[in-house]
Write a protein that holds these residues in place. Structure first.
Motif, PDB file in Angstrom:
ATOM      1  N   THR A 151      28.280  17.112  51.810  1.00  0.00           N
ATOM      2  CA  THR A 151      27.502  16.641  52.950  1.00  0.00           C
ATOM      3  C   THR A 151      26.931  17.747  53.841  1.00  0.00           C
ATOM      4  O   THR A 151      25.834  17.594  54.380  1.00  0.00           O
ATOM      5  CB  THR A 151      28.355  15.708  53.841  1.00  0.00           C
ATOM      6  N   VAL A 152      27.668  18.842  54.016  1.00  0.00           N
ATOM      7  CA  VAL A 152      27.232  19.893  54.937  1.00  0.00           C
ATOM      8  C   VAL A 152      26.387  20.947  54.231  1.00  0.00           C
ATOM      9  O   VAL A 152      25.371  21.399  54.770  1.00  0.00           O
ATOM     10  CB  VAL A 152      28.448  20.550  55.642  1.00  0.00           C
ATOM     11  N   GLU A 153      26.789  21.336  53.015  1.00  0.00           N
ATOM     12  CA  GLU A 153      26.043  22.387  52.331  1.00  0.00           C
ATOM     13  C   GLU A 153      24.553  22.057  52.178  1.00  0.00           C
ATOM     14  O   GLU A 153      23.715  22.944  52.400  1.00  0.00           O
ATOM     15  CB  GLU A 153      26.660  22.731  50.978  1.00  0.00           C
ATOM     16  N   PRO A 154      24.167  20.826  51.858  1.00  0.00           N
ATOM     17  CA  PRO A 154      22.719  20.546  51.782  1.00  0.00           C
ATOM     18  C   PRO A 154      22.000  20.791  53.114  1.00  0.00           C
ATOM     19  O   PRO A 154      20.846  21.245  53.126  1.00  0.00           O
ATOM     20  CB  PRO A 154      22.659  19.062  51.389  1.00  0.00           C
ATOM     21  N   LEU A 155      22.657  20.525  54.218  1.00  0.00           N
ATOM     22  CA  LEU A 155      22.056  20.798  55.533  1.00  0.00           C
ATOM     23  C   LEU A 155      21.903  22.298  55.740  1.00  0.00           C
ATOM     24  O   LEU A 155      20.872  22.762  56.251  1.00  0.00           O
ATOM     25  CB  LEU A 155      22.919  20.198  56.643  1.00  0.00           C
ATOM     26  N   LEU A 156      22.933  23.050  55.363  1.00  0.00           N
ATOM     27  CA  LEU A 156      22.862  24.501  55.493  1.00  0.00           C
ATOM     28  C   LEU A 156      21.781  25.080  54.586  1.00  0.00           C
ATOM     29  O   LEU A 156      21.067  26.000  54.975  1.00  0.00           O
ATOM     30  CB  LEU A 156      24.218  25.126  55.151  1.00  0.00           C
ATOM     31  N   ARG A 157      21.651  24.529  53.399  1.00  0.00           N
ATOM     32  CA  ARG A 157      20.635  25.000  52.452  1.00  0.00           C
ATOM     33  C   ARG A 157      19.231  24.804  53.034  1.00  0.00           C
ATOM     34  O   ARG A 157      18.361  25.658  52.875  1.00  0.00           O
ATOM     35  CB  ARG A 157      20.786  24.258  51.122  1.00  0.00           C
TER      36      ARG A 157
END
Length: 147
Positions: free
Chosen positions: A117-123
């Motif tokens: 859930t968070v890594e796609p936002l960071l990407r």
């Protein structure tokens, strides 16, 4: 993201003479109560702003994640996502002895949830993605090229 090699890369960058700051501490974060009553560990805005705006000499490598980090993107030359596959992250977390986070089944499940859930936002916010499962010398070389 836990287990991607951020701390290890920072240590090596520091050993090479660069200024490094790991913001995952109380010095750089504070607990903030949101309007809905939930609490969130967020960057201390004046402290982070001072760090980024006052640094002048050489490269500065800052590590850490916070929901208010986007406020500081205009002050950064690059926003790097250090990523790694889930199995690599979990193995590193299990082996490390300098950080207790991620040892319990609940925390390991949370690491995987954050990966989803968070890594796609960071990407989406990153200007560069580096494969943290590469050898440390390669990761650090790529980071130094950005400086």
């Amino acid at each position: 993201m836990s287990g991607t090699g951020k701390s290890t890369a920072l240590v090596e960058l520091g050993r090479r003479g660069h200024r490094v700051v790991d913001t995952d501490t109380d010095e750089w974060h504070e607990w903030v109560t949101r309007p809905d009553g939930s609490r969130e560990w967020m960057w201390r805005e004046p402290t982070i702003r001072r760090l980024l705006s006052e640094h002048r000499d050489g490269a500065l490598f800052v590590s850490g994640t916070s929901s208010n980090q986007g406020l500081f993107y205009p002050l950064l030359d690059e926003i790097v996502l250090l990523s790694a596959p889930a199995d690599v992250m979990l193995e590193r977390i299990a082996r490390r002895d300098n950080n207790p986070y991620g040892k319990s089944p609940d925390e390991r499940a949370l690491v995987l949830e954050h990966l989803r859930t968070v890594e796609p936002l960071l990407r989406r916010g990153a200007t560069v993605e580096i494969d943290g499962s590469a050898p440390l010398t390669e990761v650090v070389r790529r980071l130094e090229e950005l400086a």
